[in-house]
Design a protein around this motif. Structure first.
Motif, PDB file in Angstrom:
ATOM      1  N   ALA B 229       0.349  -1.409  -0.138  1.00  0.00           N
ATOM      2  CA  ALA B 229      -0.327  -0.480   0.152  1.00  0.00           C
ATOM      3  C   ALA B 229       0.562   1.693  -0.012  1.00  0.00           C
ATOM      4  CB  ALA B 229      -1.121  -0.331   0.515  1.00  0.00           C
ATOM      5  N   TRP B 230       1.975   0.957   0.571  1.00  0.00           N
ATOM      6  CA  TRP B 230       2.740   2.377   0.932  1.00  0.00           C
ATOM      7  C   TRP B 230       4.226   2.498   0.968  1.00  0.00           C
ATOM      8  CZ3 TRP B 230       2.801   6.503   6.070  1.00  0.00           C
ATOM      9  CH2 TRP B 230       2.744   7.960   5.188  1.00  0.00           C
ATOM     10  N   GLY B 231       4.835   3.328   0.234  1.00  0.00           N
ATOM     11  CA  GLY B 231       6.511   3.204   0.682  1.00  0.00           C
ATOM     12  C   GLY B 231       7.012   3.792   1.603  1.00  0.00           C
ATOM     13  N   GLY B 232       5.700   4.136   2.989  1.00  0.00           N
ATOM     14  CA  GLY B 232       6.509   4.698   4.570  1.00  0.00           C
ATOM     15  C   GLY B 232       6.308   3.014   4.518  1.00  0.00           C
ATOM     16  N   TYR B 233       6.026   1.581   4.602  1.00  0.00           N
ATOM     17  CA  TYR B 233       6.667   0.678   4.530  1.00  0.00           C
ATOM     18  C   TYR B 233       8.064   0.522   5.527  1.00  0.00           C
ATOM     19  CZ  TYR B 233       9.391  -0.752   0.718  1.00  0.00           C
ATOM     20  OH  TYR B 233      10.001  -1.204  -0.128  1.00  0.00           O
ATOM     21  N   VAL B 234       8.595   1.406   5.186  1.00  0.00           N
ATOM     22  CA  VAL B 234      10.353   1.185   5.314  1.00  0.00           C
ATOM     23  C   VAL B 234      10.824   1.591   6.365  1.00  0.00           C
ATOM     24  CG1 VAL B 234      12.657   2.608   4.583  1.00  0.00           C
ATOM     25  CG2 VAL B 234      10.404   2.194   3.417  1.00  0.00           C
ATOM     26  N   PHE B 235       9.676   2.480   7.267  1.00  0.00           N
ATOM     27  CA  PHE B 235       9.420   2.363   9.098  1.00  0.00           C
ATOM     28  C   PHE B 235       9.210   1.739   9.833  1.00  0.00           C
ATOM     29  CE2 PHE B 235       6.592   4.240  12.002  1.00  0.00           C
ATOM     30  CZ  PHE B 235       7.988   4.744  13.013  1.00  0.00           C
ATOM     31  N   ILE B 236       8.481   0.955   8.875  1.00  0.00           N
ATOM     32  CA  ILE B 236       8.477  -0.368  10.299  1.00  0.00           C
ATOM     33  C   ILE B 236       9.826  -1.532  10.308  1.00  0.00           C
ATOM     34  CG2 ILE B 236       6.957  -2.606  10.150  1.00  0.00           C
ATOM     35  CD1 ILE B 236       4.509  -1.388   8.920  1.00  0.00           C
ATOM     36  N   ILE B 237      10.331  -1.633   8.821  1.00  0.00           N
ATOM     37  CA  ILE B 237      11.353  -2.793   8.761  1.00  0.00           C
ATOM     38  C   ILE B 237      12.255  -2.175   8.991  1.00  0.00           C
ATOM     39  CG2 ILE B 237      12.113  -1.789   6.100  1.00  0.00           C
ATOM     40  CD1 ILE B 237      11.896  -5.216   7.294  1.00  0.00           C
ATOM     41  N   ASN B 238      12.521  -0.602   9.754  1.00  0.00           N
ATOM     42  CA  ASN B 238      13.590  -0.475  10.845  1.00  0.00           C
ATOM     43  C   ASN B 238      13.643  -0.455  12.025  1.00  0.00           C
ATOM     44  OD1 ASN B 238      15.455   0.175   8.696  1.00  0.00           O
ATOM     45  ND2 ASN B 238      14.541   1.481   7.613  1.00  0.00           N
TER      46      ASN B 238
END
Lengths: 386, 733
Positions: B229-238
């Motif tokens: 859904a969103w490029g903000g997944y990077v936040f989760i993976i970090n």
């Protein structure tokens, strides 16, 4: 859907109020033009004040033959026949105060055609015309797409001029004793017109005639070049969907494809000119249209593919509802737009039940927009399976 | 409910008489627990409805329409998906944008939102609801906001207790920081992504708390949805590896964490690779390396644990530990070094850098810095978006630290990191909102619980030992009551009233903000007229619809990239650049054309096959976010690639102006000419000279704008959008 048990199959018989355009499609028995009839006098008034041409014929026929005549023929040139939208005929009954108009049947005659492909229509008389008798008939016919913009492209500051082609003499299969033609133009700005003596021009009216004793199928082409800045609003395509709901509602959805069929807009569109000098800038363009809807209309919407169009007004009273719609932008020559109008109506105003249990829907067929021409109309009626 | 706990002497006759008359009432009589459940469920239902309803202001004020810029692209792609099916969507090459390059849409977007909307649409149609896809798209964000509130409840329940969960759900349902991105019509990735984000976090915390593989698997699927859904997944993976690392360092490592993290990481990564736009980034991109590092570290840790258990000798183990750690770290560092050097692992992207270093974008990537939502956040917008939560947040942190657990540590870390990011970029307030709501909810719930227990213990003490159960809680409360200060009950009541006052202020503020600030579609502008009536400026759609109807089907429109998505979606015409901004050079070319003289610009436009140029101009209406105000960014972005464009040429003593004192290049560049063409003849305001620009409050400097290579094709009724036709080249003789 499957869960509903099929109750009684209701047949909705659709009685469509068909305009005469469609009634003329029914063909009638052919008959050859009789030379036993002659026209004593004819007066033709052609109204060019909008871009729809309305012509009104009033004539007096006389049966000079020996036998009775039951139908009178009128003729149109092939070009006219192609653009003919409506032909209506009536005769007057009674005298003076009790004068009443009696509509008559008008049917096209597929064959034989008149000379040069002239299209004949027969008017059925209510009572056959006896030998030596005369009858007064009135015919109204409407032509669309009969005014050709010339020049074909104009700029924003120019007025729109159009050509109108007709004949100074009425095309008729009969001998005409006396005839006159009056052409009314929207303004006194007439660039040119063909002279067929005797003729003259007074203000916004061109007068041709009187001409005496012209033989059948006489023709004398005329060309009028005049200013016409009326909106040339043409609905190229109209799809009307009528949905009947058993909750007591008729939902109408109309998909319009509207264009300005006048002289094409050329070059710059300047908003500053259009705003500051509306009387001389973009005079042939139009901004709004009026739709006349049935009374008691509700949930009216006016939108297009990208959303609601906020510029519309609805005025309702007990007899009619008037919806004034403005397209998103003013339409200049050649510009197009599409939109959808939808509205709901109470079903009891249109649905009737006959004694044998059948239901009739009496609903108007045509387009509610005033002063527009519809080139192609599709009407879809969806009834419900009860 | 209060009546049940009434005086015990009167209890018996009251309870017996109605039940004897109406025996079925006995079945309806609920136990306290059931009552509580009923209350909670109905409160949740109300919150669910509220979260949806508050987002409908925009539909009521305007209409059911898609808002702003990016949602138009999402809408267009959703339309394509529902009409042409998934396979066509997957392989879609869009020739209508980025002319002449085109864009492979299927491979360059996050499909989660479109697939979600299409699935809802299909479901509704299967259930015989003949809705238009537009309505589905408009209402997707509010629907997911309601779901987010429910997830927040479960999250709060998991971290603290059900009371905190309920408060968290209520807070997040109306929090303006979230509403700003999820009103009806705001059909953007964030709408579903915040739901996915919170769901992933909740499931992960649940997995850590229980050590259950099933929850970890569920969180991996949540992560997959988020990635789609969103490029903000990077936040989760970090954030997750950071959290795992913190637990490791603080000695809270457990088997539960091992199971949760490894399962989540491995499966989540594999699932994420299925998204074409993400692809192999999980193993190849620098931004995802932290997660991989922690994954390996965890294996080493586990291995060491095992060896420690086998050896059972501290001395030997320490030696082994030293060797293993050195080896592991050096192998990891070597792998990272080699990977980076060989280009296998891509370096961090500009956006990521600008998050860590807020000044980075300003110096290096003007295109990121030019977007208003990428600006650092002002205090006022924190206050605007969080209101009292801003003060409750530290209080909640205090409570979290007071009752430290794996879950609260996670919440604290989520809160602190997202708060930092929210400070860096305005739009990331959105990511911080759930954390702020949850932490504030803990503060509110804990405070109110303490206060009410104070109030209630006193009354209970008076009645003495009536109620059963909760003995320990009562005992402790009693103990606190015994050593209480005088007027404690009154103080508690006053404080309770204070808390309710604050909360009601919060509710009022949220409603006001939603209705006034966040419900404007920004396509249709509304203003108050001279007589107090509402005036609608629908110029954008007027222009786009004009383009759609009255230009050739294959016309190419040049405009600044902001309007690209809207032109393709509403105007159905090919654009040179759009909001995707994937090709900086292409955008710079457009920026260069806009900032050049007309003849130079004409050459650029000819090379790009441009037929029409569209500019947005607010000088007549006073609409301030128009192209003249954005113009310096065009110069900067254009100048970043083409050094012939120099920013100082457009400034006078470092000042940007459009009046008589403006720089000569400014007065004659294409943008100026297109914006102010024939504007000098127009009187915009009574008592001001003609050519008075209301957006900037000055009389323009060049009133006699003559165009040689372009001509005005259309200007909307309020002049907000102006379209020019590029003339064909002159005949040579």
């Amino acid at each position: 859907m499957e869960g509903i048990p099929p109750r009684r199959a209701l047949i909705l018989v659709l009685v469509l109020v068909v305009s005469s355009l469609f009634s003329v499609l029914a063909s009638s028995s052919s008959s050859s033009p009789s030379q036993d009839v002659r026209i004593l006098s004819v007066e033709r008034r052609i109204d060019l004040t909008s871009f729809i041409v309305r012509a009104f014929l009033a004539f007096k026929v006389e049966n000079t033959g020996a036998s009775d005549v039951s139908e009178i023929l009128i003729a149109f040139s092939p070009n006219e026949a192609q653009h003919l939208a409506i032909v209506k005929a009536s005769t007057t009954a009674g005298k003076r105060k009790k004068k009443a108009y009696l509509p008559l049947d008008v049917n096209p005659i597929e064959s034989p055609k008149g000379p040069n492909g002239a299209q004949l229509f027969s008017i059925a008389l209510p009572t056959p015309l006896k030998s030596g008798d005369t009858a007064a008939l009135e015919v109204l016919y409407v032509l669309t797409h009969s005014q050709e913009p010339f020049p074909a492209e104009i700029s924003q500051s120019e007025s729109q001029y159009v050509y109108y082609r007709d004949s100074a003499l009425l095309l008729s299969p009969y001998h005409i004793k006396e005839q006159r033609t009056f052409i009314k133009t929207p303004s006194s700005k007439v660039e040119s017109y063909t002279n067929v003596s005797p003729n003259n021009r007074v203000g916004t009216e061109l007068r041709y005639g009187p001409y005496h004793d012209r033989s059948p199928y006489s023709h004398s082409p005329i060309l009028v070049h005049f200013e016409n800045n009326n909106p040339f609003a043409v609905v190229e395509e109209l799809t009307r969907e009528v949905e009947i709901s058993h909750w007591g509602n008729v939902q109408i959805t109309e998909h319009y494809k509207l264009s300005h069929a006048g002289a094409h807009h050329k070059g710059v569109f300047s908003r500053v000119e259009y705003q500051a000098r509306p009387s001389i800038s973009g005079v042939s363009s139009f901004k709004s249209l009026l739709a006349r809807l049935p009374p008691r209309v509700h949930s009216v919407y006016y939108r297009d593919e990208i959303g609601n169009i906020s510029s519309s007004r609805l005025r309702s009273d007990s007899l009619k509802s008037e919806l004034e719609i403005e397209p998103r932008y003013p339409l200049f020559g050649g510009w197009k737009t599409t939109f959808v109008i939808g509205y709901g109506l109470p079903l009891q105003d249109f649905l009737f039940e006959s004694s044998d249990g059948q239901h009739y829907l009496n609903f108007t067929f045509g387009c509610p927009l005033l002063e527009t021409v519809v080139d192609r109309l599709t009407i879809k009626v969806s009834t419900l399976q009860f | 409910m209060g009546a049940i706990k009434a005086d015990p002497s009167s209890k018996a006759p009251i309870s017996s008489s109605p039940y004897s008359f109406f025996p079925f009432l006995k079945a309806l009589r609920l136990k306290t627990k059931q009552q509580e459940l009923l209350l909670r469920a109905s409160a949740l239902c109300l919150i669910y409805v509220l979260a949806f309803a508050i987002r409908l202001f925009s539909v009521l004020r305007y209409e059911s329409m898609i808002h702003e810029f990016d949602p138009y692209f999402n809408y267009r792609t959703t339309l394509f998906l529902t009409r042409n099916g998934a396979l066509e969507f997957w392989n879609w090459f869009d020739s209508e944008s980025w002319y002449p390059l085109g864009r492979i849409i299927g491979g360059t977007l996050f499909p989660g939102l479109m697939v979600t909307a299409a699935a809802i649409y299909k479901t509704l149609h299967f259930l015989r609801f003949a809705v238009h896809i537009r309505e589905v798209c408009v209402l997707t964000a509010p629907f997911f906001a309601s779901n987010t509130a429910i997830v927040a409840y479960f999250f709060g329940k998991e971290v603290w207790d059900s009371g905190a969960g309920l408060v968290a759900a209520a807070l997040i349902a109306v929090c303006p920081g979230y509403i700003s991105r999820s009103v009806a019509g705001s059909y953007d990735n964030e709408g579903v992504a915040i739901f996915a984000l919170l769901l992933t976090f909740y499931l992960f915390v649940k997995a850590v708390n229980t050590g259950s593989l099933a929850w970890a698997l569920a969180s991996a699927f949540g992560y997959f949805y988020m990635v789609s859904a969103w490029g903000g997944y990077v936040f989760i993976i970090n954030l997750l590896p950071l959290y795992a690392l913190v637990l490791l360092v603080t000695g809270r490592y457990s088997m539960r964490l091992y199971v949760a993290y490894n399962c989540m990481y491995v499966i989540g990564m594999l699932l994420a690779m299925q998204i074409r736009f993400v692809g192999f980034q999980h193993v190849q991109s620098g931004e995802h390396m932290a997660a991989m590092g922690v994954f390996f570290l965890m294996q080493v840790f586990y291995f060491l644990d095992w060896v420690k258990y086998l050896l059972n000798d501290p001395k030997q183990f320490h030696a082994f530990l030293r060797i293993t750690l050195t080896c592991a770290i050096s192998v990891g560092a070597l792998a990272l070094g080699v990977g980076t050097a060989s280009g296998y692992i891509s370096p961090w992207t500009g956006r990521f850098y600008s998050l860590l270093d807020p000044t980075y974008a300003k110096d290096h990537i003007p295109i990121i810095a030019s977007v208003s939502e990428h600006q650092p956040t002002a205090w006022s917008s924190f206050m605007f978006d969080f209101h009292i939560l801003l003060f409750l947040f530290p209080a909640g942190l205090y409570f979290c630290f007071k009752r430290l657990s794996d879950a609260t540590i996670f919440l604290v870390m989520y809160g602190l990191t997202s708060m930092y990011f929210a400070g860096v970029m305005v739009r990331l307030i959105l990511v911080a909102t759930p954390a702020v709501c949850l932490i504030s909810a803990i503060a509110i719930s804990a405070t109110i619980k303490n206060l009410t227990s104070l109030v209630r213990t006193k009354s209970k003490a008076l009645q003495s030992s009536v109620s059963k159960g909760a003995a320990s809680l009562k005992a402790s409360a009693k103990a606190s009551f015994d050593q209480a200060l005088p007027f404690q009950k009154n103080g508690a009541i006053a404080l309770l009233f204070g808390a309710f006052y604050l909360l009601s202020r919060y509710a009022i503020h949220c409603t006001w903000v939603t209705s006034e600030a966040y419900s404007s579609p920004s396509i249709v502008l509304a203003a108050r007229g001279a007589h107090g009536g509402r005036v609608i400026f629908d110029d954008y759609r007027e222009a786009y619809f004009w383009l759609r109807q009255n230009t050739p089907q294959d016309a190419k429109i040049m405009s600044w990239w902001d309007y690209g998505y809207q032109i393709t979606a509403m105007g159905n015409r090919t654009v040179i650049v759009d909001n995707n901004t994937w090709n900086n050079t292409h955008i710079a070319t457009v920026g260069r054309a806009m900032s050049s003289y007309e003849d130079e610009a004409y050459e650029i436009m000819q090379s790009l096959d441009v037929d029409y140029v569209l500019v947005v101009f607010g000088g007549v209406t006073g609409y301030s976010s128009d192209d003249i105000n954005k113009f310096l960014w065009m110069v900067r972005i254009g100048g970043g690639v083409f050094p012939v464009i120099k920013e100082p040429d457009y400034l006078v003593n470092g000042e940007y102006r459009v009046d008589k004192g403006a720089a000569p290049k400014m007065l004659n560049c294409l943008m100026y000419k297109l914006s102010y063409h024939r504007f000098g003849e127009l009187t915009t305001e009574y008592g001001k000279p003609p050519g008075y620009d209301r957006a900037r409050g000055v009389e323009i400097g060049n009133k006699d704008v003559k165009l040689e290579y372009l001509e005005e094709a259309f200007t909307t009724s309020n002049w907000i959008v102006r379209i020019y036709k590029v003339k064909p080249p002159k005949n040579r003789w």
